[in-house]
Design an enzyme around this catalytic site. Sequence first.
Site, PDB file in Angstrom:
ATOM      1  N   TYR A 153     -40.695  38.667 -10.468  1.00  0.00           N
ATOM      2  CA  TYR A 153     -39.749  38.764  -9.347  1.00  0.00           C
ATOM      3  C   TYR A 153     -38.388  38.212  -9.788  1.00  0.00           C
ATOM      4  CZ  TYR A 153     -37.424  38.189  -4.880  1.00  0.00           C
ATOM      5  OH  TYR A 153     -36.494  38.251  -3.857  1.00  0.00           O
ATOM      6  N   ASP A 156     -38.675  56.521   0.044  1.00  0.00           N
ATOM      7  CA  ASP A 156     -39.118  55.410  -0.795  1.00  0.00           C
ATOM      8  C   ASP A 156     -38.115  55.293  -1.935  1.00  0.00           C
ATOM      9  OD1 ASP A 156     -40.405  53.821  -2.737  1.00  0.00           O
ATOM     10  OD2 ASP A 156     -42.391  54.454  -2.032  1.00  0.00           O
ATOM     11  N   ASN A 203     -30.530  46.630  -0.346  1.00  0.00           N
ATOM     12  CA  ASN A 203     -31.303  45.513   0.177  1.00  0.00           C
ATOM     13  C   ASN A 203     -32.813  45.696  -0.008  1.00  0.00           C
ATOM     14  OD1 ASN A 203     -31.952  43.281   2.293  1.00  0.00           O
ATOM     15  ND2 ASN A 203     -32.863  45.141   3.171  1.00  0.00           N
ATOM     16  N   PHE A 223     -40.764  38.809   4.151  1.00  0.00           N
ATOM     17  CA  PHE A 223     -40.825  38.686   2.691  1.00  0.00           C
ATOM     18  C   PHE A 223     -42.113  38.013   2.202  1.00  0.00           C
ATOM     19  CE2 PHE A 223     -39.904  36.128  -1.118  1.00  0.00           C
ATOM     20  CZ  PHE A 223     -39.436  37.094  -1.992  1.00  0.00           C
TER      21      PHE A 223
HETATM   22  P1  NDP Z   1     -38.642  42.126   4.458  1.00  0.00           P
HETATM   23  O1  NDP Z   1     -40.012  42.308   3.891  1.00  0.00           O
HETATM   24  O2  NDP Z   1     -38.505  41.551   5.808  1.00  0.00           O
HETATM   25  O3  NDP Z   1     -37.867  43.520   4.408  1.00  0.00           O
HETATM   26  C1  NDP Z   1     -37.910  44.321   3.247  1.00  0.00           C
HETATM   27  C2  NDP Z   1     -37.353  45.697   3.546  1.00  0.00           C
HETATM   28  O4  NDP Z   1     -37.376  46.464   2.329  1.00  0.00           O
HETATM   29  C3  NDP Z   1     -38.174  46.451   4.569  1.00  0.00           C
HETATM   30  O5  NDP Z   1     -37.306  47.120   5.447  1.00  0.00           O
HETATM   31  C4  NDP Z   1     -38.953  47.456   3.742  1.00  0.00           C
HETATM   32  O6  NDP Z   1     -39.127  48.642   4.497  1.00  0.00           O
HETATM   33  C5  NDP Z   1     -37.951  47.715   2.604  1.00  0.00           C
HETATM   34  N1  NDP Z   1     -38.601  48.282   1.425  1.00  0.00           N
HETATM   35  C6  NDP Z   1     -39.516  47.686   0.616  1.00  0.00           C
HETATM   36  N2  NDP Z   1     -39.924  48.555  -0.321  1.00  0.00           N
HETATM   37  C7  NDP Z   1     -39.225  49.712  -0.101  1.00  0.00           C
HETATM   38  C8  NDP Z   1     -39.226  50.993  -0.725  1.00  0.00           C
HETATM   39  N3  NDP Z   1     -39.999  51.246  -1.782  1.00  0.00           N
HETATM   40  N4  NDP Z   1     -38.411  51.963  -0.244  1.00  0.00           N
HETATM   41  C9  NDP Z   1     -37.629  51.710   0.829  1.00  0.00           C
HETATM   42  N5  NDP Z   1     -37.585  50.520   1.465  1.00  0.00           N
HETATM   43  C10 NDP Z   1     -38.391  49.540   1.012  1.00  0.00           C
HETATM   44  O7  NDP Z   1     -37.878  41.215   3.385  1.00  0.00           O
HETATM   45  P2  NDP Z   1     -36.367  40.634   3.346  1.00  0.00           P
HETATM   46  O8  NDP Z   1     -35.542  41.170   4.420  1.00  0.00           O
HETATM   47  O9  NDP Z   1     -36.493  39.169   3.180  1.00  0.00           O
HETATM   48  O10 NDP Z   1     -35.912  41.206   1.935  1.00  0.00           O
HETATM   49  C11 NDP Z   1     -34.777  42.027   1.759  1.00  0.00           C
HETATM   50  C12 NDP Z   1     -34.198  41.759   0.381  1.00  0.00           C
HETATM   51  O11 NDP Z   1     -33.805  40.397   0.287  1.00  0.00           O
HETATM   52  C13 NDP Z   1     -35.168  41.984  -0.778  1.00  0.00           C
HETATM   53  O12 NDP Z   1     -34.456  42.605  -1.831  1.00  0.00           O
HETATM   54  C14 NDP Z   1     -35.601  40.574  -1.167  1.00  0.00           C
HETATM   55  O13 NDP Z   1     -35.979  40.507  -2.507  1.00  0.00           O
HETATM   56  C15 NDP Z   1     -34.320  39.831  -0.891  1.00  0.00           C
HETATM   57  N6  NDP Z   1     -34.433  38.380  -0.698  1.00  0.00           N
HETATM   58  C16 NDP Z   1     -35.240  37.849   0.270  1.00  0.00           C
HETATM   59  C17 NDP Z   1     -35.268  36.474   0.455  1.00  0.00           C
HETATM   60  C18 NDP Z   1     -36.160  35.814   1.459  1.00  0.00           C
HETATM   61  O14 NDP Z   1     -36.444  34.606   1.302  1.00  0.00           O
HETATM   62  N7  NDP Z   1     -36.589  36.482   2.496  1.00  0.00           N
HETATM   63  C19 NDP Z   1     -34.406  35.582  -0.327  1.00  0.00           C
HETATM   64  C20 NDP Z   1     -33.604  36.252  -1.317  1.00  0.00           C
HETATM   65  C21 NDP Z   1     -33.610  37.591  -1.455  1.00  0.00           C
HETATM   66  P3  NDP Z   1     -40.430  49.604   4.488  1.00  0.00           P
HETATM   67  O15 NDP Z   1     -41.617  48.738   4.200  1.00  0.00           O
HETATM   68  O16 NDP Z   1     -40.425  50.221   5.858  1.00  0.00           O
HETATM   69  O17 NDP Z   1     -40.141  50.599   3.424  1.00  0.00           O
HETATM   70  C1  8X3 Z   2     -36.628  35.082  -2.318  1.00  0.00           C
HETATM   71  C2  8X3 Z   2     -36.331  33.633  -2.456  1.00  0.00           C
HETATM   72  O1  8X3 Z   2     -36.934  31.559  -3.781  1.00  0.00           O
HETATM   73  O2  8X3 Z   2     -38.755  32.806  -2.754  1.00  0.00           O
HETATM   74  O3  8X3 Z   2     -35.848  35.847  -3.181  1.00  0.00           O
HETATM   75  O4  8X3 Z   2     -37.656  33.644  -4.681  1.00  0.00           O
HETATM   76  S1  8X3 Z   2     -37.472  32.877  -3.473  1.00  0.00           S
END
Ligand code: NDP
Ligand code: 8X3
Length: 252
Positions: A151, A58, A85, A188
């Site tokens: 956020y 984590d 990420n 997400f």
């Molecule tokens: P997902 O929810 O699909 O994936 C998130 C990943 O983060 C999972 O693998 C989860 O794994 C991991 N994670 C979350 N908390 C923890 C933790 N405490 N320790 C280790 N791993 C963790 O979301 P996205 O792929 O969309 O998001 C990835 C990144 O992109 C984030 O930083 C998000 O803020 C960012 N982002 C997303 C956008 C979107 O619209 N989707 C747009 C812009 C940015 P597990 O739960 O197994 O730990």
């Molecule tokens: C995720 C994109 O616009 O929902 O970072 O915040 S938004």
Amino acid sequence: MPSIFITGATAGFGRAIALKFAQHHWSIIINGRRTDRLRTLEEEIKNLGADVISLPFDVRNEQQVMEAIENLPNKWKHIDALVNNAGLAAGVNLIQDGKTDDWNTMIDTNVKGLLYVTKNIIPLMIKQKSGHIINIGSIAGKDAYMKGNVYCATKYAVDALTKSMRIDLLEHGIKVSAVNPGAAETEFSLVRLKGDTEKANAVYKGFQPLVADDIAEIVYFVATRPAHVCINDVVVTPTAQANTAHLLRKAD
Ligand code: NDP
Ligand code: 8X3
């Protein structure tokens, strides 16, 4: 083969990034909390002919982060690229209605988690006199939006840390970049909306969102520029999205 360390590789961008680099035969270190998913991804990566190791921890737990990286077998301690990420949004509330548990989760994961991982990998990169840190920010770190408050603040922090790290690490030849996506259909929104599938699906209704592979391709491009080239910042949205405030949806 070069190696890459990806946090949050069990879903969304992280998983797509792991598979993209595996296709190019990089050695892959994958992290996340869900060990079953790490195991499945390990198999997929091996089937692509790439080396892989899982580090289930984590990112919010400083001790776990430190021990996992310290206990990496020596051959895995050369890390060419780190993709910070792992991250999430929790809840969509006006600031006056926000829940402190949600705030703590986002700040602890998106800001402190990124810092803990980076702090433990930087010494390895300094020793090898090279490396590339790629932070996944967001358009939420470029413009605040209604009910985005905490956020957005965490992603503004990622933006500031990216810029600061690039300055601090200059003398060590370590590149620092950020990739800032707009709306992308991953888990997400399901996480943000606490498992409400209907509401999560509605987020992506009426337009074509980004998909995880779009981001993986960009991260791969950023990571594979020549040694003298550092891409500082990429902002990428769906064509239907101009910024956090302007998203064109078509009615059914
Ligand atoms: P997902 O929810 O699909 O994936 C998130 C990943 O983060 C999972 O693998 C989860 O794994 C991991 N994670 C979350 N908390 C923890 C933790 N405490 N320790 C280790 N791993 C963790 O979301 P996205 O792929 O969309 O998001 C990835 C990144 O992109 C984030 O930083 C998000 O803020 C960012 N982002 C997303 C956008 C979107 O619209 N989707 C747009 C812009 C940015 P597990 O739960 O197994 O730990
Ligand atoms: C995720 C994109 O616009 O929902 O970072 O915040 S938004």
